[in-house]
Motif scaffolding. Sequence first.
Motif, short mmCIF file in Angstrom:
data_model
loop_
_atom_site.label_atom_id
_atom_site.label_comp_id
_atom_site.label_asym_id
_atom_site.label_seq_id
_atom_site.Cartn_x
_atom_site.Cartn_y
_atom_site.Cartn_z
N ILE A 1 0.84 -1.21 0.00
CA ILE A 1 0.00 0.00 0.00
C ILE A 1 0.87 1.25 0.00
N LEU A 2 1.86 1.28 0.89
CA LEU A 2 2.79 2.41 0.94
C LEU A 2 3.49 2.59 -0.40
N PHE A 3 3.98 1.50 -0.95
CA PHE A 3 4.72 1.55 -2.20
C PHE A 3 3.86 2.11 -3.33
N CYS A 4 2.62 1.70 -3.41
CA CYS A 4 1.73 2.21 -4.46
C CYS A 4 1.48 3.70 -4.28
N HIS A 5 1.30 4.14 -3.04
CA HIS A 5 1.11 5.58 -2.78
C HIS A 5 2.35 6.37 -3.18
N VAL A 6 3.52 5.87 -2.80
CA VAL A 6 4.77 6.55 -3.14
C VAL A 6 4.95 6.61 -4.66
N TYR A 7 4.71 5.49 -5.31
CA TYR A 7 4.86 5.41 -6.77
C TYR A 7 3.96 6.44 -7.46
N LEU A 8 2.71 6.51 -7.03
CA LEU A 8 1.78 7.48 -7.63
C LEU A 8 2.19 8.92 -7.31
N ASP A 9 2.60 9.18 -6.07
CA ASP A 9 3.01 10.54 -5.69
C ASP A 9 4.19 11.01 -6.53
N THR B 1 11.64 -1.82 8.32
CA THR B 1 11.75 -3.19 8.83
C THR B 1 12.71 -4.01 7.99
N GLN B 2 12.77 -3.72 6.71
CA GLN B 2 13.68 -4.44 5.83
C GLN B 2 14.09 -3.54 4.66
N GLU B 3 15.36 -3.54 4.35
CA GLU B 3 15.87 -2.74 3.24
C GLU B 3 15.37 -3.34 1.92
N ARG B 4 14.79 -2.49 1.09
CA ARG B 4 14.32 -2.90 -0.23
C ARG B 4 15.17 -2.20 -1.29
N PRO B 5 16.01 -2.96 -1.97
CA PRO B 5 16.81 -2.36 -3.03
C PRO B 5 15.93 -1.81 -4.15
N ARG B 6 16.47 -0.90 -4.89
CA ARG B 6 15.72 -0.29 -5.99
C ARG B 6 15.24 -1.35 -6.98
N ARG B 7 16.06 -2.31 -7.27
CA ARG B 7 15.69 -3.37 -8.22
C ARG B 7 14.51 -4.18 -7.69
N SER B 8 14.46 -4.40 -6.38
CA SER B 8 13.34 -5.11 -5.77
C SER B 8 12.05 -4.31 -5.93
N LEU B 9 12.14 -3.00 -5.74
CA LEU B 9 10.96 -2.15 -5.91
C LEU B 9 10.47 -2.17 -7.36
N GLN B 10 11.40 -2.12 -8.30
CA GLN B 10 11.03 -2.16 -9.71
C GLN B 10 10.34 -3.48 -10.05
N SER B 11 10.88 -4.57 -9.55
CA SER B 11 10.29 -5.89 -9.81
C SER B 11 8.91 -6.01 -9.19
N ARG B 12 8.76 -5.49 -7.98
CA ARG B 12 7.46 -5.57 -7.31
C ARG B 12 6.42 -4.77 -8.07
N MET B 13 6.79 -3.58 -8.55
CA MET B 13 5.83 -2.77 -9.30
C MET B 13 5.46 -3.48 -10.59
N SER B 14 6.39 -4.15 -11.20
CA SER B 14 6.09 -4.90 -12.42
C SER B 14 5.06 -6.00 -12.14
N LYS C 1 12.54 5.22 -4.37
CA LYS C 1 13.24 4.53 -3.29
C LYS C 1 13.47 5.46 -2.10
N THR C 2 13.86 6.70 -2.36
CA THR C 2 14.09 7.66 -1.29
C THR C 2 12.81 7.90 -0.49
N GLU C 3 11.71 8.11 -1.17
CA GLU C 3 10.43 8.35 -0.49
C GLU C 3 9.97 7.10 0.25
N PHE C 4 10.14 5.94 -0.35
CA PHE C 4 9.75 4.68 0.28
C PHE C 4 10.56 4.45 1.56
N ASP C 5 11.85 4.73 1.50
CA ASP C 5 12.73 4.52 2.65
C ASP C 5 12.44 5.46 3.81
N LYS C 6 11.77 6.58 3.56
CA LYS C 6 11.45 7.54 4.63
C LYS C 6 10.41 7.00 5.60
#
Length: 120
Positions: free
Chosen positions: A15-23, A55-68, A44-49
Motif C-alpha cells: 500500500i505504501l509503495f503504491c502511494h509513493v509510486y503514484l506521488d 523493517t527491511q531494506e528494499r533495493p531499488r531493483r526489488s521495488l522495480q520488480s514488485r511494481m512490475s 526509493k528515497t520516499e519509500f525509505d522515509k
Amino acid sequence: MTSKRSASYSIEEDILFCHVYLDVSQNPIIGINQSGDMFWSRVKTEFDKSNIARTQERPRRSLQSRMSVLLTACSKLRGCINQIENKNPSGASDQDIVDQAKILLTQDANYSKGFKFDHV
C-alpha cells in the motif's frame, strides 16, 4: 557475490509503495520528463522515509520488480473486467462484475490461485 532473497512484501508495504509510486509519478513540480533512473531513485528515497519500510531494506531493483508484478496483475484483472463488461450482464452490480472477472482470471495458469492484490 551471492544474493539473498528478501522476505515477501507485506500488505502495508504494498500500500505504501503504491502511494509513493503514484506521488512521485504525478508530482507536477518534477514533471513526467524525468529519466527512469531518477524516477526510481526518488521512489526509493520516499519509500525509505517511512517507518514501514525500515523493517527491511528494499533495493531499488526489488521495488522495480514488485511494481512490475503489481501492474501486470492489475492489468490482467482489468482485461478480465473489460471482457465481463462487454457481455453486458443484465442487472449485475460492479461487485458482481469484479467477482466474475476474478473467476475468469483464475483460468490463466499464472493466476490459478486468484487475484492476490485487492489491497492495492
